[in-house]
Scaffold this active site. Structure first.
Site, PDB file in Angstrom:
ATOM      1  N   SER A  33      14.433   7.081   6.831  1.00  0.00           N
ATOM      2  CA  SER A  33      15.671   6.309   6.830  1.00  0.00           C
ATOM      3  C   SER A  33      15.583   5.044   7.668  1.00  0.00           C
ATOM      4  CB  SER A  33      16.832   7.175   7.338  1.00  0.00           C
ATOM      5  OG  SER A  33      16.526   7.732   8.606  1.00  0.00           O
TER       6      SER A  33
ATOM      7  N   HIS B  37      20.914   4.413  13.794  1.00  0.00           N
ATOM      8  CA  HIS B  37      19.940   3.759  12.916  1.00  0.00           C
ATOM      9  C   HIS B  37      20.058   2.246  13.088  1.00  0.00           C
ATOM     10  CE1 HIS B  37      19.443   7.632  11.013  1.00  0.00           C
ATOM     11  NE2 HIS B  37      18.455   7.141  10.264  1.00  0.00           N
TER      12      HIS B  37
END
Length: 269
Positions: A24, A250
């Site tokens: 990811s 993230h």
């Protein structure tokens, strides 16, 4: 096609095929818009670092990165309809980029969950996560994750022997000093503890890269001062509690742009 060496000219780059692999962080999960035609479960961004590099250089990009990927997904099908990520590589590949390892042993997700839960037991005081888990998480990275990285990196070199290959280190999620961190509900004393776990992972990636002749892109050093505790517009990583994007912990859009710049500099493109 260049396998290694000095700077690559724009004319050379226009004839190459880039491939991006990984998890990811490599996919840019959470950064909109999502890449057209990709599996929604992968949450691959159309403006992740690999897309930005290809846009800059004029290369043709095949991006098979996917949220949740482990090193095993280089060799096997992660979701129905997907191929093993290594299938994207061949003798025509000019550049391979990837980020991988954070999901092996659930290092990122489990560490965050464990440390948030531990903070609740001490009302956010001290370093309860370190007290509970000590060196066990870092030891798993050294004993279990490192050989998996080495296997995956070796396979990348084997599948694309003429390509330049670069693995990008994970940018810092948290700083190396105890402090309060808005949006990240772990005890201040556990912030350097989690930083240390990430240091161990990046070191395993660096060692695997050295042993396989893959360029190590030190995005960690470049990201110092841009961790998730910093204000919006400065941080490259979103904290656990954020309204900036749907996938927390993230890289954000700024982070993706910076990862692209760091990678381009490391490869002298």
């Amino acid at each position: 096609m260049r396998a290694s060496g000095g700077p690559t000219s724009p004319d050379d780059r226009a004839r190459t095929r880039d491939v991006n692999l990984g998890d990811s962080y490599s996919a840019g999960s959470g950064v909109l818009p999502t890449a057209p035609g990709t599996l929604p479960l992968c949450a691959q961004s159309s403006i992740n670092y690999a897309h930005l590099i290809a846009d800059r250089t004029g290369a043709r990009l095949t991006d098979v990165s996917c949220g949740g990927a482990k090193t095993t997904d280089f060799f096997q099908t992660q979701y129905p309809g997907l191929h093993p990520q290594l299938d994207a590589l061949n003798l025509r590949t000019g550049l391979v980029t990837f980020m991988i390892g954070g999901n092996d042993g659930d290092v990122f997700g489990a560490t965050v969950a464990k440390c948030v839960a531990a903070a609740a037991t001490t009302n956010g005081q001290g370093s309860p996560c370190r007290a509970m888990y000590g060196d066990s998480i870092a030891a798993e990275i050294r004993r279990q994750t490192f050989p998996k990285l080495l296997r995956a990196f070796t396979a990348v070199r084997s599948r694309a022997p003429l390509a330049r290959a670069a693995v990008v280190a994970y940018p810092w999620i948290l700083p190396d000093r105890a402090q309060s961190c808005p949006g990240f509900p772990i005890a201040p004393g556990d912030i350097p503890y989690t930083h240390g776990i990430q240091t161990t992972l990046n070191d395993a990636i660096r060692r695997a890269a050295r042993l396989t002749g893959i360029t190590y892109v030190d995005a960690a050093t470049a990201s110092v001062g841009h961790d998730s505790c910093k204000p919006q517009g400065v941080r490259w990583i979103e904290p656990l509690i954020t309204d900036v994007q749907t996938v927390p912990v993230h890289p954000n859009a700024l982070g993706e742009r910076q990862l692209a710049e760091v990678t381009l500099r490391a490869l002298r493109i």
